[in-house]
Design a protein around this motif. Sequence first.
Motif, PDB file in Angstrom:
ATOM      1  N   THR A 118       0.690  -1.177  -0.049  1.00 48.64           N
ATOM      2  CA  THR A 118       0.096  -0.087   0.098  1.00 48.64           C
ATOM      3  C   THR A 118       0.977   0.778  -0.397  1.00 48.64           C
ATOM      4  O   THR A 118       0.238   2.379  -0.533  1.00 48.64           O
ATOM      5  CB  THR A 118      -0.959  -0.156   1.449  1.00 48.64           C
ATOM      6  N   GLY A 123      -0.662   1.824  -5.911  1.00 56.13           N
ATOM      7  CA  GLY A 123      -2.026   2.133  -5.276  1.00 56.13           C
ATOM      8  C   GLY A 123      -3.057   1.055  -5.260  1.00 56.13           C
ATOM      9  O   GLY A 123      -3.378   1.073  -5.873  1.00 56.13           O
ATOM     10  N   GLN A 161      -4.333   6.350   2.117  1.00 59.40           N
ATOM     11  CA  GLN A 161      -5.183   6.030   0.644  1.00 59.40           C
ATOM     12  C   GLN A 161      -5.921   7.326  -0.045  1.00 59.40           C
ATOM     13  O   GLN A 161      -6.539   7.698  -0.634  1.00 59.40           O
ATOM     14  CB  GLN A 161      -5.480   5.259  -0.149  1.00 59.40           C
TER      15      GLN A 161
END
Length: 256
Positions: A118, A123, A161
Amino acid sequence: MPLLESLSPLAASLNLLLILLSMLTSAFTAAVGAGGGVLMIMALAQVMPVAALIPVHGMVQLGSNVGRTVMTWRHIDRVTLAAFLPGVALGALAAAWLLIRLPAGVLELCIAAFVLFTLWGPGLSGRALGRVGTLIVGAVTTLLSSLVGASGPVVAAFIKQRQTGRLAKVATFSACMVAQHLTKAFVFGMAGFVFHDWLALMLAMVAAGFLGTWLGLRLLHRLSERRFDALFRWALTLLALRLAWLGAQNLGLGLD
């Protein structure tokens, strides 16, 4: 030191050390975004009985994350939190009834691999960051949290994210972890763990954690966005590598 001795079955000096450690790890998480929980459980594992390790750690982290959530509630991403909560409930139910566990070491390696991917991989896709993906992360990390104690690096890597601002990252991460650690009272209560024996120490560590959170948030406001992101990324990377090393040791891969 009669007061310190009365806090838990541990020696007075160890009780004092754990209270100070709670303050330091809470400050670290508030300033950097994650990692204090893993540091805490690694330290607890050195001095605490195995049966008490995860439930005590969970309740202390619950208090610490409540403090961060209260202090940063305006910055919580409520959409992410609302999608995360049903997964927490599913993961807690699975943990409460799980009878068969993976071999020691596998879970740690899986967590480390996910975090590193991650942080440094291409991504997550838009679908993985959507409501269903968030629900799945909530369920899986809650299950892992009850088995290995600290799932914070996975949740933090996922939150990174979805969020752009540093305060949003800390606030949303803390709120998600409140929900996750709260389930441990249910899971370990059903398993028969006696929280009363450790209650005084847990309360003292939670109080120290509030002070650490206040200090850490003051430092957070002084960090630039770029410096915060760098510290956040490298803190999680080092913790993931540490987990991978521990997992490999538990599997007997000859890293002693």
